[in-house]
Write a protein that holds these residues in place. Sequence first.
Motif, PDB file in Angstrom:
ATOM      1  N   THR A 197      12.817   4.702   1.149  1.00  0.00           N
ATOM      2  CA  THR A 197      11.680   5.230   0.404  1.00  0.00           C
ATOM      3  C   THR A 197      10.421   4.407   0.669  1.00  0.00           C
ATOM      4  N   VAL A 198      10.559   3.088   0.660  1.00  0.00           N
ATOM      5  CA  VAL A 198       9.423   2.205   0.930  1.00  0.00           C
ATOM      6  C   VAL A 198       8.877   2.465   2.335  1.00  0.00           C
ATOM      7  N   LEU A 199       9.766   2.537   3.304  1.00  0.00           N
ATOM      8  CA  LEU A 199       9.337   2.712   4.697  1.00  0.00           C
ATOM      9  C   LEU A 199       8.735   4.085   4.948  1.00  0.00           C
ATOM     10  N   ASP A 200       9.158   5.091   4.191  1.00  0.00           N
ATOM     11  CA  ASP A 200       8.615   6.442   4.351  1.00  0.00           C
ATOM     12  C   ASP A 200       7.251   6.604   3.678  1.00  0.00           C
ATOM     13  N   GLY A 201       6.887   5.657   2.826  1.00  0.00           N
ATOM     14  CA  GLY A 201       5.589   5.714   2.149  1.00  0.00           C
ATOM     15  C   GLY A 201       4.521   5.081   3.028  1.00  0.00           C
ATOM     16  N   GLU A 202       3.407   4.751   2.396  1.00  0.00           N
ATOM     17  CA  GLU A 202       2.326   4.083   3.117  1.00  0.00           C
ATOM     18  C   GLU A 202       2.646   2.598   3.164  1.00  0.00           C
ATOM     19  N   PHE A 203       3.526   2.251   4.079  1.00  0.00           N
ATOM     20  CA  PHE A 203       4.072   0.903   4.155  1.00  0.00           C
ATOM     21  C   PHE A 203       3.210   0.008   5.043  1.00  0.00           C
ATOM     22  N   ARG A 204       2.945  -1.185   4.534  1.00  0.00           N
ATOM     23  CA  ARG A 204       2.274  -2.201   5.334  1.00  0.00           C
ATOM     24  C   ARG A 204       2.726  -3.560   4.820  1.00  0.00           C
ATOM     25  N   ALA A 205       3.196  -4.401   5.734  1.00  0.00           N
ATOM     26  CA  ALA A 205       3.587  -5.766   5.377  1.00  0.00           C
ATOM     27  C   ALA A 205       3.252  -6.687   6.541  1.00  0.00           C
ATOM     28  N   ASP A 206       2.976  -7.942   6.221  1.00  0.00           N
ATOM     29  CA  ASP A 206       2.712  -8.940   7.256  1.00  0.00           C
ATOM     30  C   ASP A 206       4.001  -9.498   7.831  1.00  0.00           C
ATOM     31  N   ALA A 207       5.084  -9.420   7.070  1.00  0.00           N
ATOM     32  CA  ALA A 207       6.388  -9.934   7.507  1.00  0.00           C
ATOM     33  C   ALA A 207       7.461  -9.356   6.586  1.00  0.00           C
ATOM     34  N   ALA A 208       8.713  -9.508   7.001  1.00  0.00           N
ATOM     35  CA  ALA A 208       9.838  -9.054   6.177  1.00  0.00           C
ATOM     36  C   ALA A 208      10.939 -10.097   6.211  1.00  0.00           C
ATOM     37  N   PRO A 218       6.883  -8.732  11.785  1.00  0.00           N
ATOM     38  CA  PRO A 218       7.725  -9.897  12.104  1.00  0.00           C
ATOM     39  C   PRO A 218       8.874 -10.007  11.099  1.00  0.00           C
ATOM     40  N   LEU A 219      10.062 -10.316  11.609  1.00  0.00           N
ATOM     41  CA  LEU A 219      11.272 -10.343  10.789  1.00  0.00           C
ATOM     42  C   LEU A 219      11.833 -11.750  10.658  1.00  0.00           C
ATOM     43  N   LEU A 220      12.400 -12.000   9.490  1.00  0.00           N
ATOM     44  CA  LEU A 220      13.178 -13.197   9.215  1.00  0.00           C
ATOM     45  C   LEU A 220      14.449 -12.724   8.526  1.00  0.00           C
ATOM     46  N   PHE A 221      15.586 -13.075   9.101  1.00  0.00           N
ATOM     47  CA  PHE A 221      16.859 -12.723   8.483  1.00  0.00           C
ATOM     48  C   PHE A 221      17.328 -13.876   7.607  1.00  0.00           C
ATOM     49  N   ALA A 222      17.835 -13.546   6.424  1.00  0.00           N
ATOM     50  CA  ALA A 222      18.468 -14.510   5.535  1.00  0.00           C
ATOM     51  C   ALA A 222      19.938 -14.112   5.475  1.00  0.00           C
TER      52      ALA A 222
END
Length: 123
Positions: free
Chosen positions: A47-58, A82-86
Motif C-alpha cells: 500500500t505504501v509503495l503504491d501511493g505517492e512514495f518517496r524516501a531517502d533510504a529504507a 538506498p537499502l539497509l537490511f537488518a
Amino acid sequence: MKTDQQRPMSILVVEDESLIAMNLETILEDLGHSVIGPVMTLKDLETVLDGEFRADAAILDVNIAGEQIFPYARRLAGLGVPLLFASGYGASGISEDLSHHPVVPKPYTEDEIAGVLDTLLPA
C-alpha cells in the motif's frame, strides 16, 4: 548521537517486531531523521509503495511474518532508494542479487545504524 556528516533523511522502516520497530524509530529520530512507518506487514508495504512514495533510504527486516522482503527490496532498489537490511541472520541471509547492500546484524546499536546511514547518503 547525530553525526556532523549526516543530513536529515526520510527513512522507510519495515519491521514486524513491534519492540524492534519502536527502538529503531527512536534511534532514527534521535539521529534527526523522520520515519515512514514502521511498516509491519508486506500488505501494508504494498500500500505504501503504491501511493505517492518517496524516501531517502529504507531499513528492511529480511523476514516479515515468515515471508522474505526481497521482492519489495528489488522494487525499492529499482526506485533508486538506498537499502539497509537488518537481519538476525547477518549477510548470509541476503539474496545474492541484493548482497551488495549493507547489512546490520540484529541486535544493532544506534552507532551501527548511524554509520551505515552515513555510507548510504553521504552529506
